[in-house]
Scaffold this motif. Sequence first.
Motif, PDB file in Angstrom:
ATOM      1  N   TRP A 268       0.867  -1.206  -0.076  1.00 34.02           N
ATOM      2  CA  TRP A 268      -0.140   0.085  -0.082  1.00 34.02           C
ATOM      3  C   TRP A 268       0.760   1.355   0.164  1.00 34.02           C
ATOM      4  O   TRP A 268       2.087   1.095   0.409  1.00 34.02           O
ATOM      5  CB  TRP A 268      -0.791  -0.058   1.311  1.00 34.02           C
ATOM      6  N   LEU A 269       0.128   2.271  -0.550  1.00 34.90           N
ATOM      7  CA  LEU A 269       1.140   3.564  -0.479  1.00 34.90           C
ATOM      8  C   LEU A 269       1.138   4.304   1.214  1.00 34.90           C
ATOM      9  O   LEU A 269       1.835   5.124   1.224  1.00 34.90           O
ATOM     10  CB  LEU A 269       0.335   4.624  -1.599  1.00 34.90           C
ATOM     11  N   ILE A 270       0.365   3.780   1.779  1.00 34.59           N
ATOM     12  CA  ILE A 270       0.093   4.352   3.296  1.00 34.59           C
ATOM     13  C   ILE A 270       0.622   3.183   4.050  1.00 34.59           C
ATOM     14  O   ILE A 270       0.620   1.887   3.821  1.00 34.59           O
ATOM     15  CB  ILE A 270      -1.157   4.741   3.677  1.00 34.59           C
ATOM     16  N   SER A 271       0.923   3.385   5.347  1.00 31.07           N
ATOM     17  CA  SER A 271       1.285   2.459   6.198  1.00 31.07           C
ATOM     18  C   SER A 271       0.063   1.275   6.635  1.00 31.07           C
ATOM     19  O   SER A 271      -0.792   1.808   6.704  1.00 31.07           O
ATOM     20  CB  SER A 271       2.175   3.248   7.570  1.00 31.07           C
ATOM     21  N   THR A 273      -0.334   0.051   9.325  1.00 29.34           N
ATOM     22  CA  THR A 273      -0.705   0.197  10.754  1.00 29.34           C
ATOM     23  C   THR A 273      -1.805   1.289  10.665  1.00 29.34           C
ATOM     24  O   THR A 273      -2.352   1.548  11.848  1.00 29.34           O
ATOM     25  CB  THR A 273       0.480   0.879  11.625  1.00 29.34           C
ATOM     26  N   LEU A 274      -1.847   2.015   9.510  1.00 36.31           N
ATOM     27  CA  LEU A 274      -2.931   3.021   9.831  1.00 36.31           C
ATOM     28  C   LEU A 274      -4.468   2.470   9.356  1.00 36.31           C
ATOM     29  O   LEU A 274      -5.456   3.481   9.443  1.00 36.31           O
ATOM     30  CB  LEU A 274      -2.667   4.086   8.751  1.00 36.31           C
ATOM     31  N   PHE A 275      -4.782   1.393   8.933  1.00 36.62           N
ATOM     32  CA  PHE A 275      -5.901   0.811   8.790  1.00 36.62           C
ATOM     33  C   PHE A 275      -5.756  -0.900   8.955  1.00 36.62           C
ATOM     34  O   PHE A 275      -4.695  -1.607   8.779  1.00 36.62           O
ATOM     35  CB  PHE A 275      -6.295   1.303   7.405  1.00 36.62           C
ATOM     36  N   PRO A 276      -6.935  -1.492   8.930  1.00 36.32           N
ATOM     37  CA  PRO A 276      -6.887  -2.911   9.114  1.00 36.32           C
ATOM     38  C   PRO A 276      -6.386  -3.658   7.762  1.00 36.32           C
ATOM     39  O   PRO A 276      -7.227  -4.235   7.006  1.00 36.32           O
ATOM     40  CB  PRO A 276      -8.326  -3.391   9.308  1.00 36.32           C
ATOM     41  N   ALA A 277      -5.145  -3.335   7.393  1.00 34.73           N
ATOM     42  CA  ALA A 277      -4.703  -4.097   6.179  1.00 34.73           C
ATOM     43  C   ALA A 277      -5.039  -5.516   6.006  1.00 34.73           C
ATOM     44  O   ALA A 277      -5.235  -6.123   4.898  1.00 34.73           O
ATOM     45  CB  ALA A 277      -3.148  -3.755   6.157  1.00 34.73           C
ATOM     46  N   ASP A 278      -4.940  -6.294   6.980  1.00 37.38           N
ATOM     47  CA  ASP A 278      -4.882  -7.642   6.937  1.00 37.38           C
ATOM     48  C   ASP A 278      -6.472  -8.083   6.312  1.00 37.38           C
ATOM     49  O   ASP A 278      -6.414  -9.363   5.641  1.00 37.38           O
ATOM     50  CB  ASP A 278      -4.911  -8.321   8.415  1.00 37.38           C
ATOM     51  N   ARG A 279      -7.274  -7.405   6.327  1.00 35.31           N
ATOM     52  CA  ARG A 279      -8.789  -7.631   5.851  1.00 35.31           C
ATOM     53  C   ARG A 279      -8.603  -7.778   4.478  1.00 35.31           C
ATOM     54  O   ARG A 279      -9.384  -8.471   3.817  1.00 35.31           O
ATOM     55  CB  ARG A 279      -9.738  -6.628   6.076  1.00 35.31           C
ATOM     56  N   TYR A 280      -7.557  -6.986   3.696  1.00 36.05           N
ATOM     57  CA  TYR A 280      -7.577  -6.884   2.237  1.00 36.05           C
ATOM     58  C   TYR A 280      -6.393  -7.959   1.947  1.00 36.05           C
ATOM     59  O   TYR A 280      -6.131  -8.017   0.508  1.00 36.05           O
ATOM     60  CB  TYR A 280      -7.107  -5.457   1.897  1.00 36.05           C
ATOM     61  N   ASP A 281      -5.743  -8.471   2.495  1.00 36.28           N
ATOM     62  CA  ASP A 281      -4.719  -9.698   2.076  1.00 36.28           C
ATOM     63  C   ASP A 281      -5.493 -10.838   1.675  1.00 36.28           C
ATOM     64  O   ASP A 281      -6.648 -11.148   2.358  1.00 36.28           O
ATOM     65  CB  ASP A 281      -3.786 -10.019   3.254  1.00 36.28           C
ATOM     66  N   LEU A 282      -5.127 -11.636   0.484  1.00 42.06           N
ATOM     67  CA  LEU A 282      -5.895 -12.585   0.078  1.00 42.06           C
ATOM     68  C   LEU A 282      -5.503 -14.053   0.850  1.00 42.06           C
ATOM     69  O   LEU A 282      -4.339 -14.291   1.160  1.00 42.06           O
ATOM     70  CB  LEU A 282      -5.177 -12.634  -1.456  1.00 42.06           C
ATOM     71  N   LYS A 283      -6.419 -14.502   1.567  1.00 43.39           N
ATOM     72  CA  LYS A 283      -6.206 -15.739   2.195  1.00 43.39           C
ATOM     73  C   LYS A 283      -6.949 -16.956   1.612  1.00 43.39           C
ATOM     74  O   LYS A 283      -7.805 -16.771   0.896  1.00 43.39           O
ATOM     75  CB  LYS A 283      -6.850 -15.601   3.567  1.00 43.39           C
ATOM     76  N   GLU A 284      -6.474 -18.145   2.039  1.00 44.38           N
ATOM     77  CA  GLU A 284      -7.049 -19.304   1.508  1.00 44.38           C
ATOM     78  C   GLU A 284      -8.697 -19.566   1.736  1.00 44.38           C
ATOM     79  O   GLU A 284      -9.429 -20.000   0.841  1.00 44.38           O
ATOM     80  CB  GLU A 284      -6.267 -20.689   1.979  1.00 44.38           C
ATOM     81  N   ASP A 285      -9.087 -19.070   2.786  1.00 42.79           N
ATOM     82  CA  ASP A 285     -10.388 -19.162   3.008  1.00 42.79           C
ATOM     83  C   ASP A 285     -11.345 -18.392   2.103  1.00 42.79           C
ATOM     84  O   ASP A 285     -12.286 -18.457   1.592  1.00 42.79           O
ATOM     85  CB  ASP A 285     -10.848 -18.598   4.418  1.00 42.79           C
TER      86      ASP A 285
END
Length: 580
Positions: A268-271, A273-285
């Motif tokens: 991302w272009l911003i840190s 830590t500034l938003f719940p970035a994990d939500r947007y990472d692609l997971k197997e589920d």
Amino acid sequence: HVYVTILETPKDEAKWIANQIETLVKSKSLDYSDFGILLRSVNTSGEPLIQEFKRRKIPYLVGGTAGLFRREEATAVGKLFTWLYDEGFWRDHRGKVEYSDLIESAIGDWERATGVILSVDREGIKEELKKWKNDVRNSKFHNFQDAYHALLNILRFKELNPNDKLHASIMANLGRFSNLLSDYENAIRIGGNKLRWNNSNLRGLMWYFYLYATTVYEEQSGEDIRGIDSVQITTIHQAKGLEWAVVFIPALVYGRFPSSYMNEQKKWLISRTLFPADRYDLKEDDERRLFYVAVTRAKSTLVLNSFKRISVRKSMSKFLKETLTDNPKIIHSMDPKGDRVIDVDVEQSSGSENEIYTFDAGEIIDYTKCPYFYRLRYVWSYNAPLNEELGYGNALHYCLRRAVELHRKGYNSLSAILEAVNNDFHLPYAPKFKAEEMKKSAERILMDYVIENLDDISSVSEVEYRLEFPRKNSTITGKVDVIIDRNEFVEVREYKTSTKVTKPDQVALQVKLYTLGLGNLGYNVGKGSAVYLSERVMKYIDVNDKSLNYAKAYAEQILTDIHNQKYEPKLGDFCEKCDY
């Protein structure tokens, strides 16, 4: 029915799928639109299918971010609009085309896509295109749509046959390009800015194509393709909520599905830590849920496809392995070299007669004006030209609504109109002087109406009342301008700016449809009326049982004609007012 087939390469996979589709269309009374091909990524896996369908002249539409500009009819007109800028160039998945080669490249794309041969009079076509460019640069055209229509005429658009399935999908995609031009023009003209055909705006259009449109604009999306008989190649994300008789899920190999980006952190272009970035990472589920969406899109037959190699050996998708392991008796293996055709329950999967479509009452009225106009506007999505007066009728309607609301708060009728027009009249594309001029016109029209119908504004019980009701395997929706309480019954009233575009008999049909819908909701409608504000005319509309039964039968016949794709042009007075 569930099948699995393992082919040698992606090209072999595409050929096998094309064979199945061609055989089933010829022998099973299936349409091309009964087939959906769902991909994890059209960009990654769609090209072999697209090329094979082109070669065999199988009509198709492409979804996903690879969509519109995978079609050569779209790149042809895109290149010609780019050529309007003196330093223009075109770049796509096939490479870069310099300014000096744009016309030749565009003509080649158009001929390959449409079969309309321009090379017979290539020099004459080039001269027409040069004149078109000169007309554009000299501001002969007042908007992008007029310039686009002129270009399509030069390219012999009218030689395309809308009853030919290949041509129909081409014409639909050219409608999607119309949307693209409107979006760009809207960004320029919003707020009353004048359209200038200068290098700045034309350069902006070129970069809009290159940096944005080529990866964002898909072809006609699933909900927009009724009446287009084409195989749909789309992403699984875009298939949510859609169904086909037969669904193919190709490219079930390692790295394609699940995606090779699974479990990687997005950049991302911003840190982070500034938003719940994990939500947007692609997971197997997430990928498993997507696979579930894909395998549940088939009404009758699901086909899972994989291949063994591209340039190197590819292993089977873990999702396909698990599916085969968990369902050993349900899934049938197909010999890729055999002649066997997949089974399809035609009666179970044929949804054209039973499928419920939604139509706005205004759509039905537009069909009565001209079925071919309806096809261009609602089936193929060609946009109306932008002009400074666009939105005037809606602004009048909104001011009337606000006046009723203000009257309920204690304003007298005339003060309510003055307040509503002063604060709420807005034209998005009119320059300031034009907007003020039309605002005064709106104030005069609405004041005249209220003075002549002073009691009506006090009797309004509902404004812009939304309703929907079933009719002939369809749902008709609408928005009643006002419902007036007459004590023992209610009156349905429509407001129109004038009789120039929509004729009184067409407005009467709309009022009668609303009366039928309100009757289903328990309203006792005893009167209908239409007010033509600019002309200061009110016409009463008969809403007795005989009149309503006729309107009901007429509307049902229109819906049947739309379902049967009857779109013959209706030549007459409306042609002079038509946007196309």
